[in-house]
Design a protein around this motif. Structure first.
Motif, PDB file in Angstrom:
ATOM      1  N   GLU A 101      13.342  98.045   3.098  1.00 28.90           N
ATOM      2  CA  GLU A 101      12.908  98.867   4.236  1.00 28.90           C
ATOM      3  C   GLU A 101      11.588  99.570   3.946  1.00 28.90           C
ATOM      4  OE1 GLU A 101      14.221 103.234   5.712  1.00 28.90           O
ATOM      5  OE2 GLU A 101      15.848 101.873   5.215  1.00 28.90           O
ATOM      6  N   GLY A 102      11.289  99.752   2.652  1.00 32.80           N
ATOM      7  CA  GLY A 102      10.075 100.466   2.267  1.00 32.80           C
ATOM      8  C   GLY A 102      10.289 101.967   2.167  1.00 32.80           C
ATOM      9  N   ALA A 103      11.524 102.365   1.914  1.00 32.31           N
ATOM     10  CA  ALA A 103      11.831 103.785   1.785  1.00 32.31           C
ATOM     11  C   ALA A 103      11.059 104.393   0.617  1.00 32.31           C
ATOM     12  CB  ALA A 103      13.332 103.984   1.573  1.00 32.31           C
ATOM     13  N   SER A 104      10.736 105.666   0.743  1.00 35.71           N
ATOM     14  CA  SER A 104       9.949 106.359  -0.276  1.00 35.71           C
ATOM     15  C   SER A 104      10.712 106.426  -1.599  1.00 35.71           C
ATOM     16  CB  SER A 104       9.614 107.783   0.197  1.00 35.71           C
ATOM     17  OG  SER A 104       9.107 108.549  -0.864  1.00 35.71           O
ATOM     18  N   GLN A 105      10.184 105.754  -2.619  1.00 32.08           N
ATOM     19  CA  GLN A 105      10.833 105.793  -3.933  1.00 32.08           C
ATOM     20  C   GLN A 105      10.754 107.185  -4.539  1.00 32.08           C
ATOM     21  OE1 GLN A 105       9.770 102.665  -6.656  1.00 32.08           O
ATOM     22  NE2 GLN A 105       9.808 101.090  -5.074  1.00 32.08           N
ATOM     23  N   GLU A 106       9.682 107.913  -4.232  1.00 33.37           N
ATOM     24  CA  GLU A 106       9.549 109.273  -4.752  1.00 33.37           C
ATOM     25  C   GLU A 106      10.688 110.146  -4.232  1.00 33.37           C
ATOM     26  OE1 GLU A 106       6.522 113.137  -4.528  1.00 33.37           O
ATOM     27  OE2 GLU A 106       5.940 111.215  -3.633  1.00 33.37           O
ATOM     28  N   ARG A 107      10.964 110.045  -2.915  1.00 36.40           N
ATOM     29  CA  ARG A 107      12.036 110.849  -2.336  1.00 36.40           C
ATOM     30  C   ARG A 107      13.410 110.399  -2.853  1.00 36.40           C
ATOM     31  NH1 ARG A 107       7.580 112.539  -0.452  1.00 36.40           N
ATOM     32  NH2 ARG A 107       7.377 110.981   1.173  1.00 36.40           N
ATOM     33  N   MET A 108      13.581 109.086  -3.042  1.00 32.78           N
ATOM     34  CA  MET A 108      14.858 108.606  -3.571  1.00 32.78           C
ATOM     35  C   MET A 108      15.070 109.089  -5.008  1.00 32.78           C
ATOM     36  SD  MET A 108      15.550 104.795  -2.007  1.00 32.78           S
ATOM     37  CE  MET A 108      14.058 104.002  -2.574  1.00 32.78           C
ATOM     38  N   VAL A 109      14.007 109.103  -5.797  1.00 27.63           N
ATOM     39  CA  VAL A 109      14.116 109.606  -7.170  1.00 27.63           C
ATOM     40  C   VAL A 109      14.466 111.088  -7.157  1.00 27.63           C
ATOM     41  CG1 VAL A 109      12.790 110.132  -9.252  1.00 27.63           C
ATOM     42  CG2 VAL A 109      12.625 107.867  -8.225  1.00 27.63           C
ATOM     43  N   ASN A 110      13.829 111.841  -6.252  1.00 26.94           N
ATOM     44  CA  ASN A 110      14.139 113.270  -6.140  1.00 26.94           C
ATOM     45  C   ASN A 110      15.605 113.489  -5.774  1.00 26.94           C
ATOM     46  OD1 ASN A 110      11.513 113.902  -6.768  1.00 26.94           O
ATOM     47  ND2 ASN A 110      10.870 114.262  -4.657  1.00 26.94           N
ATOM     48  N   MET A 111      16.111 112.662  -4.846  1.00 28.73           N
ATOM     49  CA  MET A 111      17.508 112.800  -4.440  1.00 28.73           C
ATOM     50  C   MET A 111      18.436 112.402  -5.585  1.00 28.73           C
ATOM     51  SD  MET A 111      19.324 113.818  -1.865  1.00 28.73           S
ATOM     52  CE  MET A 111      18.545 113.533  -0.276  1.00 28.73           C
TER      53      MET A 111
END
Length: 625
Positions: free
Chosen positions: A574-584
Motif C-alpha cells: 500500500e505504501g504505508a509510512s514505514q517511519e510511522r509503523m516503526v514508531n507504532m
C-alpha cells in the motif's frame, strides 16, 4: 637579541603537531567506541558511515557528524531514527570537547544516562526522546551550564528531577511520558519557551508559572494540584499544638477507638445470633431454594439448529422458585426495556464460542431483536459485589466501549447481555475472509487510537477501584454498524491475565502476559493485551497459531535485525509510512515489556498513538493530489 636556531623551531613544530595529532587520535578512538556501544547487538553496520579510528570524522564525513567551518572539531552528532539498540557511553562521547548538539531521538537505546554526561560542558542541545532509557537522571546534569534545550520525553526515566533550575539559560524542557516523581522544581518559567512534564508521577503543588503554560503541560499526573490544573491543592496544615494539647487529643482518640470496637463486637454478635435463628427456620421449611443457578445446556453446541424451540439456557423448577430472589437486572438502555429472564430462556440461542471461564451466545427473539449473552462461570465474586461492579461500569459511558444492557446474577451463574454486533470483531476483520475489502494503514491507525482512548478513559474512571478489562484481545474488539471499534466485556474477567482464550469459533489462541496479573496489576495486564493488538494491526499475523507466538517472534526480529519483514505485506504494498509503523512498533514493544512495572500507563500510550495518527494525517494532507 639572540636568534633561535632554525632546528629548534623545527623540533618545536614537530612536537606541537605530534601532540595535536595524538589528541585527535584519542577523540576518534573514543567516538568510535561511543558509536560501537550504540550499535550493540543490532546487526551489521554500513561501513560507508565511517565511525572508525582509521578515518576522520570531519574530512571523511562520518554519518550524522557535523564539524566546525574549518573541519577540525566535531560540533554536532545527529543519529536520530537509526534503530540504535545499545547504550549511551558518555565518557567516550565527551572526549569531543567542542560538542554542542547531541540528538539520539527515535531509537531504542536503553540503560541510564551516565554521570559522565556532565563532561560535555559545551552542550546546548540534548535530545534523547523516544528511546528506552530508564533509571534516575544523573544528579550532575545541572552542571551543563550551556544547555538550552533538553528533551528526555517518551522514555522510562524515574525518580526525582535533579537541580535543573540551576541551568539559567534553559529555554526548553520536555519530559512527558516517563515515570518521574516527586515535586516539580521551581524553574525560571518566565524564561522557558517550552515545558512539558505530562504523564508522569509528579505530586504536590505546581510552582508559579507566571501564566506561561497550560493544563496540557501537566496532565496525567494524578497527584499534582494547583493552577492550571482544575484540582486545587489542600490547605496548609495548621501549626503544631503544644505537647499538652496533643496528649489530650490522643486520650480522646483512643477512647473513641475503644467505644467503636465495643460497638462493632456487639453488632457482630447480634448478626450471628440472627443468622443462626434464620437457618433453623429454613430447616423447618424443608428445601426452600435461595440460589437460582442456571443449568448447563442439555445438548452440545453442534446439536443446535436454527429455529429450535429449546434454548441453550434451561432452568429447574427449584431454580424457578428462586427467580424472585435473582431477577434479570435491566440497566439504563431502552433497547431491552421490559426484558425478563424468562424471555432469555424461551428464545433460541446459538453458541458463538467457548472459553475457560464462560461462553458467548447469540440469542434471537420473536420480534427479530438479536442480543449477545456472555455466560460467566467459576468466578469467585459475591452476587452483591457483582451487582455493584456492573452498575458502576454502566455509569462509565464511552462511545468506543460496548455497554451492557442487562445482567443476571446468582450464586452459580452470571449472565451479561449486550446488543449483538453483526459486523464481527477486529480479529475477523484482520484474519477472516476479506471478500476484497482492504484494511488499510489509516484505518488501522484510527482503530488503534480509538481503542487506546477508550481504554485510557476506563482506566482513569476505575483507577481507584482496580477494575480493568482483564481479557483484552482482538476478538473482544467489536465493530459497530459504523465500523467503529467497541471494547466489549469490560470488567468481566477480574484480574486473570492468564486467561485469554478466544471466543471466536474455530480461532482459539492465547495472548499470554508473561507475568501473572493480580488485582493491582490488572491495568498492566490490559497494557500487554493492547500491545498484542497493536502487533496484530502491524503484522497482520495471528497471535498464536500452531506453536507460533507473535510477541516472541517480533521481539526476536527486533533483537536480531530491524527489518520491514515484521510488517504486514499488504501495508508495504500500500505504501504505508514505514517511519510511522516503526514508531507504532516502538509503542507496542513498550506495552509488552516483560516487566509489568516498566509498561507505560494507558494515558501515556493513548498520547503516543494519537501523536502518530496526527503525523500520518498531516502527511496525507501534504501528499494529497
Amino acid at each position: 637579541m639572540d636568534r633561535i636556531p632554525i632546528w629548534v623551531l623545527f623540533i618545536s613544530l614537530f612536537l606541537l603537531l605530534h601532540i595535536t595529532n595524538s589528541e585527535e587520535e584519542d577523540v576518534k578512538r573514543s567516538l568510535a567506541k561511543f558509536y560501537e556501544q550504540l550499535w550493540s547487538g543490532n546487526g551489521q553496520r554500513d561501513p560507508s558511515w565511517g565511525w572508525n579510528a582509521t578515518s576522520d570524522p570531519c574530512t571523511d564525513k562520518w554519518k550524522g557528524v557535523i564539524c566546525d567551518s574549518q573541519s577540525i572539531s566535531v560540533k554536532k552528532i545527529i543519529l536520530n531514527g537509526l534503530n540504535l539498540t545499545g547504550t549511551l557511553d558518555a565518557s567516550s562521547l565527551c572526549t569531543a570537547k567542542s560538542l554542542v548538539v547531541l540528538r539520539l531521538n527515535d531509537n531504542h537505546i536503553d540503560g541510564e544516562i551516565p554521570e559522565e554526561i556532565s563532561n560535555c560542558k559545551q552542550l546546548t542541545h540534548l535530545n534523547v526522546s523516544w528511546n528506552q532509557f530508564s533509571g534516575n537522571l544523573p544528579s550532575n546534569l545541572s552542571r551543563l551550564n550551556n544547555l538550552k534545550r533538553l528533551d528526555i520525553s517518551n522514555n522510562n526515566f524515574s525518580g526525582n528531577l535533579p537541580e535543573l533550575p540551576r541551568i539559567s539559560g534553559l529555554i526548553s524542557f520536555l519530559a512527558q511520558t516517563n515515570q518521574l516523581s516527586g515535586e516539580i522544581p521551581q524553574f525560571d518559567f518566565s524564561n522557558l519557551a517550552q515545558f512539558n512534564v505530562s504523564f508522569n508521577n509528579f505530586s504536590g503543588p505546581i510552582p508559579d508559572l507566571h501564566g506561561n503554560f497550560k493544563e496540557s503541560s501537566f496532565t496525567g499526573n494524578p497527584e499534582l494540584c494547583g493552577k492550571p490544573l482544575p484540582k486545587a491543592c489542600p490547605p496548609s496544615p495548621p501549626p503544631k499544638k503544644s505537647s499538652k494539647g496533643q496528649k489530650i487529643e490522643q486520650v480522646l482518640m483512643y477512647s473513641g477507638y475503644i467505644l467503636l470496637g465495643l460497638a462493632f463486637m456487639f453488632f457482630v454478635a447480634f448478626r450471628l445470633a440472627k443468622r443462626k435463628k434464620t437457618k433453623e427456620e429454613d430447616v423447618v421449611k424443608k428445601g426452600t431454594v435461595v440460589d437460582g443457578s442456571i443449568n448447563k445446556p442439555s445438548t452440545a453446541p453442534s446439536d443446535y439448529k436454527a429455529g429450535a424451540s429449546r434454548s441453550e439456557f434451561s432452568i429447574t423448577s427449584a431454580d424457578q422458585s428462586a427467580m424472585v430472589l435473582s431477577p434479570l437486572v435491566v440497566l439504563t438502555s431502552p433497547v431491552v426495556k421490559g426484558l425478563k429472564f424468562e424471555d432469555l430462556l424461551k428464545a433460541p440461542a446459538e453458541v458463538l464460542g467457548r472459553g475457560r471461564h464462560g461462553s458467548l451466545y447469540k440469542v434471537i427473539f420473536e420480534d427479530r431483536m438479536t442480543l449477545a449473552v456472555k455466560r460467566i462461570k467459576d468466578w469467585a465474586i459475591s452476587s452483591e459485589d457483582f451487582k455493584r461492579r456492573m452498575q458502576k461500569i454502566d455509569q462509565a459511558k464511552h462511545p468506543n466501549v460496548l455497554p451492557a444492557l442487562a445482567f443476571y446474577c446468582s450464586k452459580q451463574e452470571k449472565l451479561v447481555v449486550y446488543e449483538y454486533q453483526q459486523n464481527g470483531s477486529l480479529y475477523r476483520l484482520l484474519h477472516g475472509t476479506q471478500n476484497g475489502q482492504k484494511f488499510e494503514w489509516g484505518s488501522r491507525l484510527s482503530v488503534a487510537a480509538s481503542i487506546a482512548e477508550a481504554l485510557a478513559f476506563m482506566h482513569e474512571e476505575f483507577h481507584g477501584d482496580g477494575i480493568g478489562h482483564g481479557n483484552l484481545k482482538s476478538t473482544n474488539i467489536l465493530m459497530n454498524k459504523n465500523m467503529e471499534p467497541c471494547i466489549s466485556e469490560y470488567g468481566l474477567m477480574a484480574s486473570d491475565s492468564q486467561d485469554h482464550s478466544s471466543l471466536s469459533r474455530g480461532n482459539s489462541f492465547k495472548a499470554i502476559d508473561p507475568k501473572s496479573g493480580t488485582m493491582n496489576s490488572t491495568f498492566k495486564a490490559d497494557m500487554y493485551g493492547f500491545g498484542v493488538i497493536l502487533l496484530e494491526l502491524l503484522t497482520g499475523k495471528i497471535v498464536q497459531n500452531n506453536g507460533f507466538d507473535l510477541a516472541r517472534w517480533v521481539n526476536s526480529v527486533v533483537r536480531e535485525e530491524w527489518t520491514v519483514e515484521v510488517f504486514d505485506k499488504a501495508l508495504i504494498r500500500e505504501g504505508a509510512s514505514q517511519e510511522r509503523m516503526v514508531n507504532m512498533l516502538q509503542v507496542a514493544l513498550k506495552c509488552i515489556n516483560p516487566s509489568p512495572e516498566a509498561r507505560p500507563s494507558m494515558n501515556q500510550v493513548a498520547l503516543m498513538v494519537n501523536t502518530i495518527k496526527e503525523e500520518e494525517e498531516e502527511r496525507s494532507i501534504v501528499f494529497e493530489p
